[in-house]
Design an enzyme around this catalytic site. Structure first.
Site, PDB file in Angstrom:
ATOM      1  N   GLY A 101       0.812  -1.211   0.000  1.00 45.81           N
ATOM      2  CA  GLY A 101       0.000   0.000   0.000  1.00 45.81           C
ATOM      3  C   GLY A 101       0.841   1.255   0.000  1.00 45.81           C
ATOM      4  N   GLY A 103       2.608   3.559   1.526  1.00 46.57           N
ATOM      5  CA  GLY A 103       3.200   3.732   2.843  1.00 46.57           C
ATOM      6  C   GLY A 103       3.755   5.114   3.097  1.00 46.57           C
ATOM      7  N   LYS A 123       4.453  12.298  -2.470  1.00 45.78           N
ATOM      8  CA  LYS A 123       5.269  11.168  -2.050  1.00 45.78           C
ATOM      9  C   LYS A 123       6.248  11.630  -0.969  1.00 45.78           C
ATOM     10  CE  LYS A 123       8.347   7.503  -3.664  1.00 45.78           C
ATOM     11  NZ  LYS A 123       9.018   6.879  -4.817  1.00 45.78           N
ATOM     12  N   ASP A 135       8.673   5.354   8.445  1.00 46.10           N
ATOM     13  CA  ASP A 135       8.338   6.714   8.867  1.00 46.10           C
ATOM     14  C   ASP A 135       7.467   7.468   7.878  1.00 46.10           C
ATOM     15  OD1 ASP A 135      10.086   7.445   6.810  1.00 46.10           O
ATOM     16  OD2 ASP A 135      11.750   7.848   8.165  1.00 46.10           O
ATOM     17  N   ARG A 186       3.883  13.698  -7.572  1.00 45.40           N
ATOM     18  CA  ARG A 186       3.846  12.860  -8.764  1.00 45.40           C
ATOM     19  C   ARG A 186       2.510  13.032  -9.486  1.00 45.40           C
ATOM     20  NH1 ARG A 186       6.204   7.006  -7.187  1.00 45.40           N
ATOM     21  NH2 ARG A 186       4.182   6.710  -6.190  1.00 45.40           N
ATOM     22  N   ARG A 193      -2.017  -0.270  -9.734  1.00 45.13           N
ATOM     23  CA  ARG A 193      -0.884  -1.141 -10.051  1.00 45.13           C
ATOM     24  C   ARG A 193      -1.341  -2.585 -10.257  1.00 45.13           C
ATOM     25  NH1 ARG A 193       3.279   1.616  -6.766  1.00 45.13           N
ATOM     26  NH2 ARG A 193       2.383   3.644  -6.284  1.00 45.13           N
ATOM     27  N   ASP A 262       4.089  -4.540  -7.438  1.00 50.17           N
ATOM     28  CA  ASP A 262       3.484  -3.328  -6.886  1.00 50.17           C
ATOM     29  C   ASP A 262       4.073  -2.070  -7.505  1.00 50.17           C
ATOM     30  OD1 ASP A 262       5.725  -4.370  -5.179  1.00 50.17           O
ATOM     31  OD2 ASP A 262       5.562  -2.383  -4.293  1.00 50.17           O
ATOM     32  N   ASN A 263       5.123  -2.224  -8.327  1.00 51.03           N
ATOM     33  CA  ASN A 263       5.704  -1.085  -9.034  1.00 51.03           C
ATOM     34  C   ASN A 263       5.362  -1.101 -10.523  1.00 51.03           C
ATOM     35  OD1 ASN A 263       6.943  -0.219  -6.684  1.00 51.03           O
ATOM     36  ND2 ASN A 263       8.889  -1.214  -7.134  1.00 51.03           N
ATOM     37  N   ASP A 272       7.474   4.543  -9.941  1.00 50.45           N
ATOM     38  CA  ASP A 272       8.321   4.346  -8.757  1.00 50.45           C
ATOM     39  C   ASP A 272       9.808   4.310  -9.114  1.00 50.45           C
ATOM     40  OD1 ASP A 272       6.291   4.431  -6.939  1.00 50.45           O
ATOM     41  OD2 ASP A 272       6.003   2.269  -6.865  1.00 50.45           O
TER      42      ASP A 272
END
Length: 505
Positions: A101, A103, A123, A135, A186, A193, A262-263, A272
């Site tokens: 997800g 993050g 992002k 983080d 972005r 995805r 996922d990319n 990404d």
């Protein structure tokens, strides 16, 4: 960290007049988590892309507005935006990773433009429920790389997400060492995805899977709705667009570095930017990602990995499309011929060939054998080739061919290849001038080499952001040789050999 402030009701700035519609937010709540960005203290706008700015109907003057940095640092919300983080899953380095997800990304929504909606995503805007104990931040180093490469790829004509602007902050962020935070905004029609579909399939949530497929078709591929089997048509469409993207990568010498599912964009966009690289001294087995210890994502493996990823997507869509054999045939029938045809077209254009001939495959094999054997710089080779004539007197050959010939370690092999290339050009009907002009418009003088990005990063860490602007200015026109950028068109400096990029990049 203060909460994002609401935008003023009296809207006067161009930024505040952007027309948002977050269509993804109209999906059921399980697809995302609504949450505001965490924002950054003392944000500073470091750079923006004029071309990306124009895509959403703005002029460069909008960036002079004092509130611009706060909006794109997540400190204030643009009117009409509905920030959220999307859930997805995926395979990472060929292994099922489960739920992933956004993050560290917050989708603001889509700006309505004459060419369709364009989503804006921050992002590095803080933790989300999908941060997995991280983080939620992006550091200045990686943000500069993504900002520059997104726009470099677009200028090269390669399908990609875009980068609108770059905002930095003195907020400390720990990676291998202590760094500072940044946010890159972005842009893409959609950030859905392969892993977005894998997420629901892995949970046997077929209704959500269908909802997502319908969303992609209705919003981005409406013509597929008229197909007898829209979901099968969607899979084939993704395979074709992925093949076109990968063919562009291979032709230009781009290495993604982390081709996890996922990319992988459902729209066939480069997505990404992490440990990417552009091929320099040619080595088909080159691994640009220092974290890729097994070489899964080496340059020569990228077409096969994209094919594998499509099978993962096809498996996720099985409940909508059909059995394994049907999925395989759909993917193979769309991906393999599209990739082969597109790569052949791009590679032949790089060699100045406009007319197909049965000998072209032999010339291509010889070309890449030459590059591999002699480790010639990929970009410099094709750019230098673009200026050579089709015919040359033997007495003048060494002098005329010198711009390329000087890069050959084995001059005899290089001369033999040039003779083969020139023999093939005799079958063309274009004049030298026409061919050379076409080749110069195909073979860039500049690509984003890692040492160029590193130079901008080092200066930025010292408080000098001028190199970001200089590199961007160069890469906005990669096919035009311009005064002041001579260093970017040369072989990399010796110190560049020590640069390593990894998943933390």
């Amino acid at each position: 960290m203060r909460d994002p402030a609401p935008a003023p009701e009296f809207r006067t700035s161009a930024l505040e007049r952007l027309s948002f519609d977050n269509s993804f937010a109209r999906l059921p709540g399980d697809f995302y988590t609504r949450l505001a960005p965490e924002g950054l203290p003392a944000p500073r706008l470091l750079a923006f892309s004029p071309e990306a700015t124009a895509l959403i109907g703005l002029s460069p003057e909008c960036w002079a507005q004092p509130e611009a940095a706060d909006y794109f640092a997540g400190n204030s919300l643009l009117p009409g935006s509905e920030p959220l983080a999307a859930v997805y899953s995926g395979h990472q380095f060929g292994v099922w990773a489960g739920q992933l997800g956004d993050g560290r990304a917050h989708l603001l929504g889509a700006v309505q433009t004459p060419d369709g909606p364009i989503e804006l995503q921050l992002k590095g805007a803080g933790q989300t429920p999908y941060s997995r104990r991280a983080d939620g931040r992006a550091v200045l180093r990686s943000s500069i790389r993504e900002f520059l490469c997104s726009e470099a790829m677009a200028a090269l004509g390669i399908p990609t997400t875009r980068a609108l602007c770059l905002v930095a902050s003195p907020l400390p962020v720990r990676r291998e060492t202590m760094e500072t935070a940044a946010i890159v905004t972005r842009m893409a029609p959609s950030f859905v995805r392969f892993g977005s579909f894998e997420h629901w399939a892995s949970r046997d949530r077929n209704e959500e899977l269908k909802t997502l497929a319908d969303y992609v078709i209705d919003h981005f591929r409406p013509a597929l709705r008229d197909e007898p089997e829209p979901y099968a048509a969607l899979l084939a469409d993704v395979a074709r667009n992925t093949a076109i993207m990968i063919a562009h990568w291979q032709a230009i010498g781009f290495m993604h570095g982390v081709m996890n599912t996922d990319n992988m964009s459902i729209l066939g966009l480069t997505l990404d930017y992490g440990p990417f690289g552009f091929m320099e001294a040619f080595d088909a087995t080159h691994i640009c990602n220092h974290s890729d210890e097994q070489g899964r994502y080496a340059f020569h493996r990228q077409p096969a990995i994209a094919h594998w990823n499509l099978y993962a997507l096809g498996g996720a869509l099985a409940s909508l499309v059909g059995e394994h054999d049907k999925i395989r045939d759909l993917i193979d029938g769309a991906y393999i011929p599209t990739y082969e045809q597109k790569f052949m077209q791009l590679a032949c254009a790089k060699l100045g060939l406009a007319m197909a001939h049965e000998s072209d495959e032999d010339l291509l094999r010889a070309t890449y054998s030459l590059l591999q054997d002699q480790r010639i710089d990929h970009t410099i080779f094709f750019r230098a080739l673009s200026g050579l004539p089709a015919q040359v007197d033997e007495a003048d050959r060494s002098r005329i061919d010198a711009p390329l010939r000087d890069h050959f370690v084995d001059r005899e092999q290089g001369d033999a290849w040039l003779a083969q290339w020139r023999a093939r050009l005799t079958l063309e009907s274009r004049s030298d001038a026409e061919r050379q002009q076409a080749m110069l418009a195909t073979n860039p003088a500049y690509v984003l080499r890692n040492w160029m990005a590193e130079g901008a990063i080092v200066k930025a860490r010292q408080g000098d952001y001028s190199e970001i602007a200089r590199v961007l200015d160069c890469l906005r026109q990669p096919f035009t040789t311009r005064e002041g950028f001579e260093d970017f068109a040369k072989l990399p400096p010796d110190w560049a050999n020590g640069i390593e990029v990894s998943c933390s990049s």
